[in-house]
Design an enzyme around this catalytic site. Structure first.
Site, PDB file in Angstrom:
ATOM      1  N   ASN B  24     -30.351 -10.836  10.152  1.00 15.28           N
ATOM      2  CA  ASN B  24     -29.018 -11.168  10.107  1.00 15.28           C
ATOM      3  C   ASN B  24     -28.620 -11.895  11.458  1.00 15.28           C
ATOM      4  O   ASN B  24     -28.716 -11.311  12.380  1.00 15.28           O
ATOM      5  CB  ASN B  24     -28.215 -10.061   9.878  1.00 15.28           C
ATOM      6  N   SER B  47     -26.921 -13.162   5.075  1.00 11.30           N
ATOM      7  CA  SER B  47     -25.566 -13.182   5.726  1.00 11.30           C
ATOM      8  C   SER B  47     -24.674 -12.136   5.048  1.00 11.30           C
ATOM      9  O   SER B  47     -25.042 -11.887   3.711  1.00 11.30           O
ATOM     10  CB  SER B  47     -25.032 -14.496   5.213  1.00 11.30           C
ATOM     11  N   GLU B  48     -23.818 -11.429   5.697  1.00  9.96           N
ATOM     12  CA  GLU B  48     -22.960 -10.536   5.161  1.00  9.96           C
ATOM     13  C   GLU B  48     -21.885 -10.967   4.101  1.00  9.96           C
ATOM     14  O   GLU B  48     -21.265 -10.081   3.471  1.00  9.96           O
ATOM     15  CB  GLU B  48     -22.339  -9.475   6.328  1.00  9.96           C
ATOM     16  N   ASN B  49     -21.537 -12.326   4.123  1.00 14.03           N
ATOM     17  CA  ASN B  49     -20.586 -12.626   2.919  1.00 14.03           C
ATOM     18  C   ASN B  49     -21.459 -12.658   1.688  1.00 14.03           C
ATOM     19  O   ASN B  49     -20.846 -13.414   0.898  1.00 14.03           O
ATOM     20  CB  ASN B  49     -19.909 -13.779   3.432  1.00 14.03           C
ATOM     21  N   GLY B  50     -22.715 -12.340   1.507  1.00 11.45           N
ATOM     22  CA  GLY B  50     -23.327 -12.437   0.284  1.00 11.45           C
ATOM     23  C   GLY B  50     -24.545 -13.289  -0.080  1.00 11.45           C
ATOM     24  O   GLY B  50     -24.782 -13.900  -1.183  1.00 11.45           O
TER      25      GLY B  50
END
Lengths: 229, 219
Positions: B24, B47-50
């Site tokens: 990440n 990516s933490e937005n999916g």
């Protein structure tokens, strides 16, 4: 069963002053622009906004317009301010005209998930030793320290999806999914703005991400030229 | 003594990544690292937005507002990509499935404390995914300029900015050096071309230990 309404204005007409509202979206993707605009036109005040970010990347379309009209009095967010610019939220925050609760993003997502799953709280390792852990109950499991976090729920969730059928089954498009499916589960009334509405039976049941049970109202958004560069 | 450009810091950080890792990248300078990850490296970006399995930043003609990273930069996809919601994105992080995270920092301390969410003097800060990433990821690499643009030290004995996590940083890559956080203290592993260990120590508050094989960075 048909949950489709004719306009964003009709979809938000019963959102009263003082409501707690979840807003989907992350950065520029998956934001319910038409519902935000309708709420702006309606003028609902005293809103508690539960949102990853209070806007600022597309400030003529995102939540910035509600801050400029002073419709939001409290924000629960993970990414409230940006490096190198002052958004409409921060302008008010500097003058103490809006409250802020800042939450680690994973804790924020899980609090909403728990709220939608009938779970009042949970323990997480995130934030131990940092400001996020101050004043919270701590407990040790298997030699590691965890914080107790409470679930989040809302009166309304305003979300954005790609396609809906008339029963409210939803599918999303790429990273525009983000917080939308989680928020859809955690509000008394979930209103979905979509690019396209299809007839019942046209969505493959295997591909449905948000089952219609979570969705109360559906409206078709417009295609905005938001100037994304 | 300015050392590496931002691009070269990102290139050097990319060399820390290994085949098969799920990685990440944080907002800002860490995002640049993606430009130096080749297909041959076999690294999968999260990516933490999916999203999992995206590639380089999109060019003008390929941009789609629905396909962005956590900094809202337009992405391209690689074969084998997957999309998921934010709760799932963080379940992956919290449960230890992300091998490496590359983050920026305002300050890093001698024992690996990280401060990266609240800028000095600002009333509000953005935590974003950083607290979850440092608590759940196996290896935390910080990439940053060695000092602020006003010359203030960023590698310090004790952080004065609000913490993101304590004892969480493993490696620091700056324009001047590569430093490892060890139980004995900060270990200077590499220096940038034409930079000496004394130069690095002069802008680092804690005493640096020198690696037996201390060398110049290979770029």
């Amino acid at each position: 069963m048909d949950k489709v309404l004719v306009s964003p204005q009709e979809a938000v007409k019963d959102i009263q002053d003082g409501s707690t509202i979840m807003f989907g979206g992350f950065g520029v993707a998956g934001i319910p622009f038409a519902l935000i605009k309708a709420l702006y036109e309606k003028g609902t005040k005293g809103i508690t906004a539960i949102t990853n970010s209070p806007g600022g990347r597309l400030e003529d379309f995102d939540l910035s317009i509600l801050f400029r009209k002073r419709q939001i009095s409290k924000v629960i967010a993970s990414y409230p301010v940006y490096a190198g610019k002052i958004n409409a939220f921060e302008e008010l925050y500097q003058k103490s005209e809006v409250e802020l609760e800042v939450v680690p993003q994973g804790t924020f997502a899980e609090r909403i998930r728990a709220g939608g799953a009938g779970i009042p709280g949970f323990y997480t390792p995130t934030g131990v030793g940092a400001v996020a852990g101050e004043g919270k109950e701590k407990r040790i499991f298997d030699d590691r320290e965890y914080l107790l976090e409470r679930a989040l729920r809302a009166d309304f969730a305003l979300i954005k999806a790609y396609k809906a059928d008339r029963m409210g089954n939803l599918i999303y498009r790429m990273t525009a999914r983000n917080f939308n499916p989680v928020m859809a589960t955690a509000a008394a009334v979930t209103i979905a703005e979509v690019d396209e509405i299809v007839e019942v039976g046209e969505l493959d049941p295997e591909s449905v991400v948000t089952p219609g049970i979570y969705v109360s109202r559906i409206v078709k958004g417009e295609k905005y030229d938001v100037g994304f560069k | 003594m300015s050392g590496l450009s931002r691009e070269l810091i990102a290139l050097r950080a990319a060399r820390e990544l290994q085949s098969g890792q799920y990685v990440n990248l944080g907002i800002g300078l860490p995002t640049l690292v993606s430009n130096f990850i080749t297909d041959e490296m076999g690294v999968v970006l999260h990516s933490e937005n999916g999203a999992l399995g995206f590639g380089r930043i999109a060019d003008e003609g390929e941009m789609d507002i629905d396909l962005v990273n956590a900094s809202s930069q337009p992405l391209t996809l690689k074969p084998g990509a997957a999309f998921f919601d934010s709760a799932t994105a963080f379940a992956m992080i919290r449960s230890g499935r992300i091998d490496v995270t590359v983050l920026g920092a305002y300050q890093v301390s001698e024992n690996g404390d990280l401060a990266n969410w609240m800028a000095p003097g600002r009333k509000a800060g953005s935590i974003g995914g950083s607290m979850d990433l440092v608590s759940g990821t196996r290896r935390v690499i910080v990439v940053m300029e060695h000092t602020t643009r006003f010359g203030e030290l960023k590698i310090v004995t004790r952080c004065t900015c609000p913490l993101t996590g304590y004892g969480v940083v493993n490696t620091i890559v700056t324009n001047l050096a590569v430093i490892e956080v060890t139980p004995e203290g900060l270990l200077l592993r590499e220096v940038a071309p034409s930079v000496t260990a004394e130069d690095v120590q002069a802008v680092t508050e804690p005493r640096l230990l020198l690696a037996d094989d201390l060398r110049e960075m290979q770029l």
